[in-house]
Scaffold this motif. Structure first.
Motif, PDB file in Angstrom:
ATOM      1  N   UNK A  70       0.718  -1.197  -0.050  1.00  0.00           N
ATOM      2  CA  UNK A  70      -0.116  -0.108   0.024  1.00  0.00           C
ATOM      3  C   UNK A  70       1.008   1.387  -0.052  1.00  0.00           C
ATOM      4  N   UNK A  71       1.807   1.198   0.965  1.00  0.00           N
ATOM      5  CA  UNK A  71       2.768   2.270   0.805  1.00  0.00           C
ATOM      6  C   UNK A  71       3.383   2.752  -0.480  1.00  0.00           C
ATOM      7  N   UNK A  72       3.762   1.646  -1.372  1.00  0.00           N
ATOM      8  CA  UNK A  72       4.574   1.582  -2.412  1.00  0.00           C
ATOM      9  C   UNK A  72       3.486   2.153  -3.566  1.00  0.00           C
ATOM     10  N   UNK A  73       2.093   1.639  -3.421  1.00  0.00           N
ATOM     11  CA  UNK A  73       1.193   2.246  -4.336  1.00  0.00           C
ATOM     12  C   UNK A  73       0.856   3.838  -4.013  1.00  0.00           C
ATOM     13  N   UNK A  74       0.902   4.211  -2.749  1.00  0.00           N
ATOM     14  CA  UNK A  74       0.578   5.360  -2.189  1.00  0.00           C
ATOM     15  C   UNK A  74       1.728   6.245  -2.866  1.00  0.00           C
TER      16      UNK A  74
END
Length: 483
Positions: free
Chosen positions: A417-421
């Motif tokens: 999720x952090x990578x996507x964010x």
């Protein structure tokens, strides 16, 4: 008809230069001259005491001339008759003046007056009449017949001498008359062409001349009019096309102006929407940054929770190991209790053998055996509790391991999720940059559209001015008629 022509001598303006009109005016002028000669004859007759003869002859000549002018206006007969009458007046003056040389000058004056007709035939007629007069009257004067007088000194040589002057003057006047007739014909043809041009008041008619011109000047003028007609027809056609083109240009520019205004309005709406989208994109980028920070914080918390779970798993493993050790210790205690119980039994046996001396030892052995039993029971209870605790600990370890796996999955999901964010945040930054670039492009397009609006307005104004100027030019050309 002849009377009407005489009473109404004024012709239309276009006929004033025609040869017939010139000769008709010359007829009137010669009639006035004849009446003037009538007055001169009366004066000369009065001065020479021969007024009766002068009055009779001059009156007859004048009345005959007036009658002929009324019957044959503008005809060759009238011109020849007037030439005869004028030479007769000259002969009358010479006779009344008794042949004085000064009265012979009237011949040259009256011959010159015949040029008014621009016709060589009256000149020849007058010269012939005066020559015949000199010849006949010289003969009559020499022979004293009828009391006529022509020379102060008669003789054939005088007739020849005067005849030479008359012939020379007549030749010169004939040449002048021919040239004047040619000029008059040219002027008449040009006047006819001018009459065609001005036949309609307020307009210039350049119709094709149906009558070919004879004179070179008139042909040149007609050719010039033809060239002008062709040029003006082409100009008129081009003006019509130009007027139609300017009208179409004005209509198209009006339509273009409407479309440009609509485009400008749509572009303003798009610019407003793009500005709102830019604001939303900026807020989205800020929110993405905040979510990325929260995801990063959650990832750290999850990592910390994972670490705690790993520690809990390690602690549970350690508890399980210590439980195993406690279980081993309980086995040892249970063995010791069993051995103690055996020893107490042996001691009881030995005390029983000792009898009275062994009672105290038997009590001790009994107490030891009770303690051993109680220890064995306690060891059994502890073993049961350890077994239950070990089972619970094993279940806790399994649950903690499951929790660790779940926490690991959560950490991995949070990392994803952090990578996507982060990617979303980068995309938001790129989108904001693109929207800013699009705002700049829209601003540039809006400036161009506004410039186009001004240019179209100026073009419409120029087209209207061009249409007005073309209309004015068409009105100016409208004074020309081509048929």
């Amino acid at each position: 008809m002849a009377m009407t022509t005489w009473l109404h001598p004024h012709a239309p303006q276009r006929d004033l230069i025609s040869l017939s009109a010139i000769r008709q005016r010359a007829d009137r002028l010669m009639l006035v001259l004849i009446w003037a000669m009538w007055g001169v004859s009366l004066c000369v007759g009065y001065m020479n005491d021969n007024m009766a003869q002068g009055a009779i002859i001059s009156t007859l000549l004048t009345c005959a001339s007036t009658l002929l002018a009324m019957l044959f206006p503008g005809s060759l007969l009238l011109r020849l008759s007037f030439a005869f009458v004028l030479m007769a007046f000259s002969a009358l003056l010479i006779h009344l003046g008794e042949g004085e040389t000064e009265y012979h000058f009237s011949v040259f004056v009256l011959l010159s007056a015949l040029l008014a007709w621009r016709d060589w035939r009256p000149l020849v007629m007058g010269a012939a009449v005066i020559a015949l007069h000199h010849l006949v009257f010289n003969y009559l004067q020499e022979n004293g017949l009828y009391g006529v007088v022509v020379f102060m000194h008669t003789g054939f040589h005088m007739v020849v001498f005067h005849g030479l002057f008359v012939v020379v003057q007549t030749a010169i006047l004939v040449l002048l008359a021919v040239r004047m007739e040619q000029d008059a014909r040219s002027a008449s043809e040009v006047a006819r062409l001018a009459g065609v041009i001005n036949r309609e008041p307020g307009y210039l008619t350049l119709a094709v001349d149906s009558e070919p011109a004879d004179s070179s000047f008139a042909r040149t003028f007609s050719l010039t009019l033809g060239t002008m007609r062709s040029t003006l027809e082409q100009v008129s056609a081009n003006i019509g096309q130009l007027l139609e083109a300017s009208r179409a240009l004005r209509q198209r520019n009006s339509a273009l102006s409407e479309r440009t205004d609509h485009q400008a309005s749509s572009l303003a709406t798009a610019a407003s929407a793009m500005e709102h989208l830019s604001t939303v994109a900026t807020q989205t980028s800020q929110k993405a940054i905040q979510v990325r920070e929260m995801a990063l914080s959650a990832s750290e918390v999850a990592e910390q929770g994972g670490e705690n779970v790993r520690r809990a798993v390690a602690a549970m493993d350690q508890i399980r190991e210590e439980s195993q050790r406690i279980y081993a210790i309980l086995e040892l205690i249970d063995g010791i209790a069993f051995q103690t119980n055996i020893l107490s039994l042996n001691a009881s046996v030995e005390a029983a053998r000792a009898g009275e001396h062994g009672k105290g030892f038997a009590v001790v052995a009994s107490e030891v055996r009770m303690l051993a039993q109680r220890s064995e029971e306690a060891a059994k209870e502890i073993r049961q509790l350890l077994t239950t605790s070990q089972t619970t600990t094993q279940q806790g370890v399994e649950h903690v391991e499951h929790a660790g796996q779940t926490m690991k999955s959560i950490i991995e999901n949070i990392e994803g999720l952090r990578s996507l964010l982060e990617e979303l945040s980068q995309m938001s930054e790129d989108q904001r940059d693109s929207i800013a670039q699009m705002n700049g492009s829209i601003a540039s397009i809006d400036a161009s559209v506004q410039e186009n609006v001004r240019h179209v307005a100026q073009t419409i104004q120029v087209a209207e001015q061009q249409q007005q100027q073309t209309g004015q030019l068409k009105e100016a050309i409208a004074v020309f008629r081509f048929d």
